[in-house]
Design a protein around this motif. Structure first.
Motif, PDB file in Angstrom:
ATOM      1  N   UNK A  29       0.834  -1.206   0.000  1.00 43.71           N
ATOM      2  CA  UNK A  29       0.000   0.000   0.000  1.00 43.71           C
ATOM      3  C   UNK A  29       0.867   1.254   0.000  1.00 43.71           C
ATOM      4  N   UNK A  30       1.936   1.237   0.786  1.00 41.09           N
ATOM      5  CA  UNK A  30       2.843   2.392   0.791  1.00 41.09           C
ATOM      6  C   UNK A  30       3.459   2.612  -0.587  1.00 41.09           C
ATOM      7  N   UNK A  31       3.862   1.521  -1.227  1.00 39.50           N
ATOM      8  CA  UNK A  31       4.438   1.654  -2.568  1.00 39.50           C
ATOM      9  C   UNK A  31       3.414   2.181  -3.573  1.00 39.50           C
ATOM     10  N   UNK A  32       2.153   1.834  -3.398  1.00 42.69           N
ATOM     11  CA  UNK A  32       1.107   2.371  -4.279  1.00 42.69           C
ATOM     12  C   UNK A  32       0.959   3.879  -4.074  1.00 42.69           C
ATOM     13  N   UNK A  33       1.002   4.327  -2.815  1.00 45.04           N
ATOM     14  CA  UNK A  33       0.960   5.763  -2.542  1.00 45.04           C
ATOM     15  C   UNK A  33       2.165   6.455  -3.172  1.00 45.04           C
ATOM     16  N   UNK A  34       3.341   5.849  -3.029  1.00 46.89           N
ATOM     17  CA  UNK A  34       4.562   6.425  -3.581  1.00 46.89           C
ATOM     18  C   UNK A  34       4.484   6.513  -5.108  1.00 46.89           C
ATOM     19  N   UNK A  35       3.989   5.457  -5.731  1.00 45.26           N
ATOM     20  CA  UNK A  35       3.866   5.447  -7.196  1.00 45.26           C
ATOM     21  C   UNK A  35       2.900   6.536  -7.669  1.00 45.26           C
ATOM     22  N   UNK A  40       2.017  12.120 -10.166  1.00 43.72           N
ATOM     23  CA  UNK A  40       1.649  13.537 -10.110  1.00 43.72           C
ATOM     24  C   UNK A  40       2.884  14.427 -10.261  1.00 43.72           C
ATOM     25  N   UNK A  41       3.995  14.009  -9.670  1.00 42.66           N
ATOM     26  CA  UNK A  41       5.234  14.778  -9.791  1.00 42.66           C
ATOM     27  C   UNK A  41       5.698  14.827 -11.250  1.00 42.66           C
ATOM     28  N   UNK A  42       5.686  13.694 -11.920  1.00 45.86           N
ATOM     29  CA  UNK A  42       6.095  13.640 -13.321  1.00 45.86           C
ATOM     30  C   UNK A  42       5.136  14.453 -14.194  1.00 45.86           C
ATOM     31  N   UNK A  43       3.847  14.388 -13.881  1.00 52.63           N
ATOM     32  CA  UNK A  43       2.872  15.186 -14.641  1.00 52.63           C
ATOM     33  C   UNK A  43       3.170  16.672 -14.476  1.00 52.63           C
ATOM     34  N   UNK A  44       3.514  17.080 -13.263  1.00 51.66           N
ATOM     35  CA  UNK A  44       3.857  18.481 -13.027  1.00 51.66           C
ATOM     36  C   UNK A  44       5.125  18.903 -13.754  1.00 51.66           C
ATOM     37  N   UNK A  65       1.983  20.102  -5.357  1.00 49.32           N
ATOM     38  CA  UNK A  65       1.378  20.078  -4.018  1.00 49.32           C
ATOM     39  C   UNK A  65       0.598  18.788  -3.820  1.00 49.32           C
ATOM     40  N   UNK A  66      -0.155  18.374  -4.843  1.00 49.87           N
ATOM     41  CA  UNK A  66      -0.903  17.122  -4.762  1.00 49.87           C
ATOM     42  C   UNK A  66       0.044  15.943  -4.561  1.00 49.87           C
ATOM     43  N   UNK A  67       1.149  15.941  -5.282  1.00 54.45           N
ATOM     44  CA  UNK A  67       2.142  14.882  -5.146  1.00 54.45           C
ATOM     45  C   UNK A  67       2.688  14.836  -3.717  1.00 54.45           C
ATOM     46  N   UNK A  68       3.013  16.000  -3.180  1.00 55.56           N
ATOM     47  CA  UNK A  68       3.560  16.069  -1.824  1.00 55.56           C
ATOM     48  C   UNK A  68       2.535  15.600  -0.791  1.00 55.56           C
ATOM     49  N   UNK A  69       1.285  16.010  -0.953  1.00 53.29           N
ATOM     50  CA  UNK A  69       0.228  15.620  -0.012  1.00 53.29           C
ATOM     51  C   UNK A  69       0.011  14.103  -0.058  1.00 53.29           C
ATOM     52  N   UNK A  70      -0.023  13.521  -1.251  1.00 51.79           N
ATOM     53  CA  UNK A  70      -0.205  12.070  -1.370  1.00 51.79           C
ATOM     54  C   UNK A  70       0.965  11.333  -0.730  1.00 51.79           C
ATOM     55  N   UNK A  71       2.169  11.831  -0.929  1.00 52.32           N
ATOM     56  CA  UNK A  71       3.339  11.199  -0.325  1.00 52.32           C
ATOM     57  C   UNK A  71       3.273  11.259   1.205  1.00 52.32           C
ATOM     58  N   UNK A  72       2.904  12.414   1.753  1.00 57.22           N
ATOM     59  CA  UNK A  72       2.807  12.560   3.212  1.00 57.22           C
ATOM     60  C   UNK A  72       1.706  11.661   3.770  1.00 57.22           C
ATOM     61  N   UNK A  73       0.538  11.637   3.112  1.00 55.07           N
ATOM     62  CA  UNK A  73      -0.556  10.778   3.578  1.00 55.07           C
ATOM     63  C   UNK A  73      -0.153   9.303   3.532  1.00 55.07           C
ATOM     64  N   UNK A  74       0.529   8.895   2.468  1.00 57.25           N
ATOM     65  CA  UNK A  74       0.981   7.510   2.367  1.00 57.25           C
ATOM     66  C   UNK A  74       1.978   7.155   3.450  1.00 57.25           C
ATOM     67  N   UNK A  75       2.900   8.069   3.739  1.00 55.69           N
ATOM     68  CA  UNK A  75       3.892   7.828   4.787  1.00 55.69           C
ATOM     69  C   UNK A  75       3.226   7.732   6.158  1.00 55.69           C
ATOM     70  N   UNK A  76       2.316   8.651   6.448  1.00 59.26           N
ATOM     71  CA  UNK A  76       1.603   8.604   7.728  1.00 59.26           C
ATOM     72  C   UNK A  76       0.781   7.327   7.848  1.00 59.26           C
ATOM     73  N   UNK A  77       0.110   6.947   6.779  1.00 55.58           N
ATOM     74  CA  UNK A  77      -0.689   5.720   6.765  1.00 55.58           C
ATOM     75  C   UNK A  77       0.192   4.500   7.033  1.00 55.58           C
TER      76      UNK A  77
END
Length: 102
Positions: A29-35, A40-44, A65-77
């Motif tokens: 699940x963490x790797x899915x969040x990271x991917x 989003x980062x590559x799209x930006x 910002x979306x990429x960063x938020x998804x990464x933080x949420x995945x890490x916290x999760x």
């Protein structure tokens, strides 16, 4: 007495395997969040080169910002569930004590 020992040994094995599956699912699940975050980062990063859009800089910032938020949420999760898994690992100890005392 032997049947009880075998049953307890099977119970310990089943519990350990279930725990390993849960750990692997958490990592997956963490790797899915990271991917997703990297998408989003590559799209930006590539938006300005691919499209000639007015205000593309604002869209890039939104994607970063979306990429960063998804990464933080995945890490916290990941760490929240890792803590929960390690707390539940203690319940297997009761079965181990019962098995090793016999």
């Amino acid at each position: 007495m032997e049947a009880k020992k075998a049953m307890n040994k099977d119970l310990i094995l089943r519990e350990k395997l279930a725990l390993q599956r849960t750990i692997l699912a958490n990592q997956s699940t963490f790797l899915a969040f990271l991917r997703t975050s990297m998408y989003f980062l590559i799209a930006g990063l590539s938006l300005r080169n691919l499209l000639k859009v007015e205000n593309s800089f604002l869209i890039e910032i939104a994607l970063f910002i979306t990429s960063f938020v998804i990464f933080i949420l995945g890490t916290l999760n990941y760490f929240k569930h890792k803590k929960s898994i390690s707390e539940n690992k203690k319940h297997i100890g009761d079965y181990q004590l019962e098995y090793y005392e016999l």
